[in-house]
Scaffold this motif. Structure first.
Motif, mmCIF file in Angstrom:
data_model
loop_
_atom_site.group_PDB
_atom_site.id
_atom_site.type_symbol
_atom_site.label_atom_id
_atom_site.label_comp_id
_atom_site.label_asym_id
_atom_site.label_seq_id
_atom_site.Cartn_x
_atom_site.Cartn_y
_atom_site.Cartn_z
ATOM 1 N N LEU A 94 42.970 41.756 36.706
ATOM 2 C CA LEU A 94 43.482 42.766 37.640
ATOM 3 C C LEU A 94 45.001 42.735 37.735
ATOM 4 N N GLN A 95 45.591 41.562 37.590
ATOM 5 C CA GLN A 95 47.049 41.491 37.611
ATOM 6 C C GLN A 95 47.638 42.214 36.398
ATOM 7 N N ALA A 96 46.946 42.152 35.264
ATOM 8 C CA ALA A 96 47.408 42.834 34.058
ATOM 9 C C ALA A 96 47.114 44.334 34.107
ATOM 10 N N ASN A 97 45.984 44.702 34.704
ATOM 11 C CA ASN A 97 45.584 46.117 34.820
ATOM 12 C C ASN A 97 44.855 46.270 36.150
ATOM 13 N N PRO A 98 45.535 46.721 37.202
ATOM 14 C CA PRO A 98 44.942 46.749 38.538
ATOM 15 C C PRO A 98 43.882 47.822 38.778
ATOM 16 N N ASP A 99 43.665 48.733 37.836
ATOM 17 C CA ASP A 99 42.604 49.726 38.004
ATOM 18 C C ASP A 99 41.276 49.137 37.558
ATOM 19 N N ALA A 100 40.253 49.332 38.379
ATOM 20 C CA ALA A 100 38.943 48.746 38.096
ATOM 21 C C ALA A 100 37.855 49.628 38.692
ATOM 22 N N THR A 101 36.620 49.219 38.471
ATOM 23 C CA THR A 101 35.449 49.892 39.022
ATOM 24 C C THR A 101 34.632 48.868 39.792
ATOM 25 N N VAL A 102 34.105 49.269 40.948
ATOM 26 C CA VAL A 102 33.191 48.402 41.674
ATOM 27 C C VAL A 102 31.854 49.117 41.843
ATOM 28 N N ASP A 103 30.792 48.352 41.709
ATOM 29 C CA ASP A 103 29.452 48.836 42.013
ATOM 30 C C ASP A 103 29.056 48.227 43.339
ATOM 31 N N LEU A 104 28.637 49.088 44.252
ATOM 32 C CA LEU A 104 28.201 48.688 45.583
ATOM 33 C C LEU A 104 26.764 49.144 45.767
ATOM 34 N N VAL A 105 26.132 48.704 46.842
ATOM 35 C CA VAL A 105 24.780 49.155 47.143
ATOM 36 C C VAL A 105 24.727 50.679 47.150
ATOM 37 N N GLY A 106 25.763 51.335 47.655
ATOM 38 C CA GLY A 106 25.762 52.789 47.781
ATOM 39 C C GLY A 106 26.277 53.554 46.579
ATOM 40 N N GLY A 107 26.688 52.900 45.526
ATOM 41 C CA GLY A 107 27.185 53.604 44.349
ATOM 42 C C GLY A 107 28.410 52.947 43.757
ATOM 43 N N ARG A 108 29.046 53.673 42.888
ATOM 44 C CA ARG A 108 30.199 53.172 42.140
ATOM 45 C C ARG A 108 31.478 53.749 42.741
ATOM 46 N N ARG A 109 32.537 52.954 42.706
ATOM 47 C CA ARG A 109 33.828 53.375 43.259
ATOM 48 C C ARG A 109 34.947 52.946 42.318
ATOM 49 N N LEU A 110 35.904 53.839 42.102
ATOM 50 C CA LEU A 110 37.103 53.516 41.338
ATOM 51 C C LEU A 110 38.125 52.938 42.309
ATOM 52 N N VAL A 111 38.735 51.812 41.938
ATOM 53 C CA VAL A 111 39.663 51.130 42.836
ATOM 54 C C VAL A 111 40.938 50.714 42.115
ATOM 55 N N HIS A 112 41.937 50.417 42.923
ATOM 56 C CA HIS A 112 43.206 49.857 42.451
ATOM 57 C C HIS A 112 43.445 48.587 43.267
ATOM 58 N N ALA A 113 43.736 47.484 42.604
ATOM 59 C CA ALA A 113 43.838 46.182 43.269
ATOM 60 C C ALA A 113 45.278 45.779 43.535
ATOM 61 N N HIS A 114 45.451 45.053 44.631
ATOM 62 C CA HIS A 114 46.731 44.380 44.898
ATOM 63 C C HIS A 114 46.458 43.117 45.710
ATOM 64 N N ALA A 115 47.394 42.190 45.642
ATOM 65 C CA ALA A 115 47.307 40.968 46.449
ATOM 66 C C ALA A 115 47.916 41.271 47.813
ATOM 67 N N ALA A 116 47.191 40.924 48.858
ATOM 68 C CA ALA A 116 47.726 41.094 50.207
ATOM 69 C C ALA A 116 48.864 40.102 50.415
ATOM 70 N N THR A 117 49.895 40.554 51.100
ATOM 71 C CA THR A 117 51.029 39.688 51.416
ATOM 72 C C THR A 117 51.399 39.868 52.876
ATOM 73 N N GLY A 118 52.196 38.954 53.382
ATOM 74 C CA GLY A 118 52.741 39.069 54.734
ATOM 75 C C GLY A 118 51.678 39.235 55.801
ATOM 76 N N ASP A 119 51.913 40.167 56.721
ATOM 77 C CA ASP A 119 51.002 40.396 57.846
ATOM 78 C C ASP A 119 49.620 40.839 57.389
ATOM 79 N N GLU A 120 49.559 41.628 56.310
ATOM 80 C CA GLU A 120 48.259 42.071 55.794
ATOM 81 C C GLU A 120 47.430 40.857 55.371
ATOM 82 N N ARG A 121 48.059 39.906 54.660
ATOM 83 C CA ARG A 121 47.337 38.710 54.217
ATOM 84 C C ARG A 121 46.869 37.884 55.408
ATOM 85 N N LEU A 122 47.750 37.689 56.380
ATOM 86 C CA LEU A 122 47.381 36.912 57.568
ATOM 87 C C LEU A 122 46.191 37.534 58.294
#
Length: 163
Positions: A94-122
């Motif tokens: 994901l660090q090399a290519n942050p676009d991905a696909t997730v399969d959930l109980v309700g279906g498939r979703r296209l996502v973009h990943a990032h590492a939480a930092t600062g207040d978001e991470r806390l």
């Protein structure tokens, strides 16, 4: 260590067992055609999703099943590698290519990943801590900080796609 305060490492099964458990989980998912192995997070627990990334070296799709919690429309996981050393391959991908696909109980979703930092991470770490009271002790087993990975629905992508 302060007097009167006792710290101990939480128990983890051997690495071979952790690998076997996740391998078995992926096999059940695959053999059941995706009917077994994924679940939604509950009020006091995490859910599981199937993340498909593009391999940073091979360029081929790579899938893994991860625990996650929801933060509004965002999905949040921990790059913990079974609380072992090193970054999990899916996070490196994901660090090399942050676009991905997730399969959930309700279906498939296209996502973009990032590492939480600062207040978001806390804030997100505190959310995980409510689910797992030993989170800080497990994280202390690793020499590097555990990334909190946020999977954001991709702009222009429908909320869920057919599986």
């Amino acid at each position: 260590m302060s007097v009167g305060k006792r710290t101990s490492n939480p128990w983890l099964p051997p690495r071979w067992f952790i690998h076997l458990a996740w391998s078995t989980h992926r096999s059940l998912y695959r053999l059941s055609g995706g009917r077994v192995g994924l679940w939604r997070p509950g009020a006091k627990g995490w859910g599981t999703l199937r993340l498909t990334t593009i391999g940073r070296r091979t360029g081929q799709p790579r899938s893994v099943i991860l625990g996650y919690v929801e933060d509004g429309s965002h999905l949040v996981s921990l790059a913990m590698n079974g609380w072992g050393e090193g970054e999990p391959a899916w996070w490196l991908n994901l660090q090399a290519n942050p676009d991905a696909t997730v399969d959930l109980v309700g279906g498939r979703r296209l996502v973009h990943a990032h590492a939480a930092t600062g207040d978001e991470r806390l804030r997100l770490w505190a959310h995980w801590r409510k689910i797992d009271k030993n989170l800080d002790a497990y994280a202390a087993l690793r020499s590097a900080e555990t990334a909190v990975v946020v999977l954001v629905p991709r702009a222009g992508a429908s909320d869920t796609l057919p599986g």
